[in-house]
Design a protein around this motif. Sequence first.
Motif, PDB file in Angstrom:
ATOM      1  N   PHE A 106      -1.796  -1.828   0.004  1.00 46.20           N
ATOM      2  CA  PHE A 106      -0.986  -3.022  -0.222  1.00 46.20           C
ATOM      3  C   PHE A 106      -1.485  -4.215   0.588  1.00 46.20           C
ATOM      4  O   PHE A 106      -1.812  -4.083   1.773  1.00 46.20           O
ATOM      5  CB  PHE A 106       0.460  -2.770   0.212  1.00 46.20           C
ATOM      6  N   ASP A 107      -1.489  -5.385  -0.049  1.00 48.72           N
ATOM      7  CA  ASP A 107      -1.523  -6.624   0.705  1.00 48.72           C
ATOM      8  C   ASP A 107      -0.139  -6.798   1.328  1.00 48.72           C
ATOM      9  O   ASP A 107       0.817  -6.125   0.934  1.00 48.72           O
ATOM     10  CB  ASP A 107      -1.856  -7.791  -0.227  1.00 48.72           C
ATOM     11  N   MET A 157      -0.059   5.683   1.490  1.00 47.27           N
ATOM     12  CA  MET A 157      -0.078   4.223   1.425  1.00 47.27           C
ATOM     13  C   MET A 157      -0.643   3.623   2.705  1.00 47.27           C
ATOM     14  O   MET A 157      -0.569   4.218   3.783  1.00 47.27           O
ATOM     15  CB  MET A 157       1.334   3.687   1.178  1.00 47.27           C
ATOM     16  N   ALA A 158      -1.207   2.412   2.566  1.00 48.73           N
ATOM     17  CA  ALA A 158      -1.753   1.677   3.698  1.00 48.73           C
ATOM     18  C   ALA A 158      -1.646   0.187   3.390  1.00 48.73           C
ATOM     19  O   ALA A 158      -1.335  -0.206   2.262  1.00 48.73           O
ATOM     20  CB  ALA A 158      -3.203   2.071   3.955  1.00 48.73           C
ATOM     21  N   VAL A 159      -1.907  -0.636   4.402  1.00 43.78           N
ATOM     22  CA  VAL A 159      -1.832  -2.090   4.256  1.00 43.78           C
ATOM     23  C   VAL A 159      -3.169  -2.691   4.651  1.00 43.78           C
ATOM     24  O   VAL A 159      -3.786  -2.287   5.639  1.00 43.78           O
ATOM     25  CB  VAL A 159      -0.712  -2.683   5.143  1.00 43.78           C
ATOM     26  N   PHE A 198      -2.096   3.530   7.752  1.00 43.85           N
ATOM     27  CA  PHE A 198      -2.735   2.599   8.679  1.00 43.85           C
ATOM     28  C   PHE A 198      -2.487   1.173   8.214  1.00 43.85           C
ATOM     29  O   PHE A 198      -2.093   0.930   7.065  1.00 43.85           O
ATOM     30  CB  PHE A 198      -4.243   2.872   8.801  1.00 43.85           C
ATOM     31  N   VAL A 199      -2.713   0.231   9.131  1.00 40.87           N
ATOM     32  CA  VAL A 199      -2.626  -1.195   8.819  1.00 40.87           C
ATOM     33  C   VAL A 199      -3.954  -1.821   9.229  1.00 40.87           C
ATOM     34  O   VAL A 199      -4.341  -1.779  10.393  1.00 40.87           O
ATOM     35  CB  VAL A 199      -1.474  -1.876   9.580  1.00 40.87           C
ATOM     36  N   SER A 200      -4.655  -2.393   8.256  1.00 43.95           N
ATOM     37  CA  SER A 200      -5.924  -3.080   8.518  1.00 43.95           C
ATOM     38  C   SER A 200      -5.662  -4.579   8.549  1.00 43.95           C
ATOM     39  O   SER A 200      -5.192  -5.153   7.565  1.00 43.95           O
ATOM     40  CB  SER A 200      -6.938  -2.753   7.419  1.00 43.95           C
ATOM     41  N   GLY A 221      -2.024  -6.411  -4.867  1.00 41.33           N
ATOM     42  CA  GLY A 221      -1.908  -7.723  -4.243  1.00 41.33           C
ATOM     43  C   GLY A 221      -1.571  -8.807  -5.235  1.00 41.33           C
ATOM     44  O   GLY A 221      -1.587  -8.582  -6.455  1.00 41.33           O
ATOM     45  N   GLY A 222      -1.295 -10.002  -4.687  1.00 42.74           N
ATOM     46  CA  GLY A 222      -0.837 -11.081  -5.530  1.00 42.74           C
ATOM     47  C   GLY A 222      -1.698 -12.328  -5.525  1.00 42.74           C
ATOM     48  O   GLY A 222      -1.284 -13.365  -6.048  1.00 42.74           O
TER      49      GLY A 222
END
Length: 223
Positions: free
Chosen positions: A11-12, A108-110, A134-136, A165-166
């Motif tokens: 995800f963004d 899921m991750a960001v 994780f979060v990148s 993402g958008g």
Amino acid sequence: MMEMRYDKLLFDLDGTISDPLTGIARCINHALQHAGYRTYTEAELSPFVGPPLDQTFHSITGSRDQKKIKALVEKYRERYADIGYAENQLYQDVDATIAGLHAAGAMMAVCTSKPQVYAEKILERFNLRQYFQFVSGGDIGIKKWQQIAALKALGLVTEETLMIGGRDVDLSAAAVNHLPSAAVLWGYGSLEELLPHRCLHVFHHPHELNLLKDWIVAQPSTV
């Protein structure tokens, strides 16, 4: 559409999970005013939700002086670290949808252009951090396609990972790295901006992300 299953949902953050416009606009104006530039309305600054900050200040000021751009970014972050991050608003149904995807076994991750420390604080504020592996986070001079390339090199994402993402920057970064993508339309990107990237899914409301339950490689729930 080719039948496939996704090993992870990437995800963004801004414009996908939460609406950051108020905080971003106020922090941009804080930096601009300090440097002697004019300020702008939230509506005027809405196109800058998503792209990296250095690109944003280049576009707004027309300056190519890296020292000036760095100073603007630092002044922006001065306010963002104290106040701006907390001016995010969670999109309707995003929390329940993410919790439901996790319960269904989605990994899921960001991946966001903003620094990891701020992204973590926003997710923790909405009690969502627990759902992401994780979060990148990004930084000045690092493009999103480079972030995803680094995640691929580490084995944290694969060509079976779906980027959600958008904005153009999200979907183009996925395409460069041969990841499938999904466009969301509740943020700040238009259909005209996103469709050319041949995204496999287009979602108009966060609850529609539940459709991905049929496309994931389910993992045992850990929450």
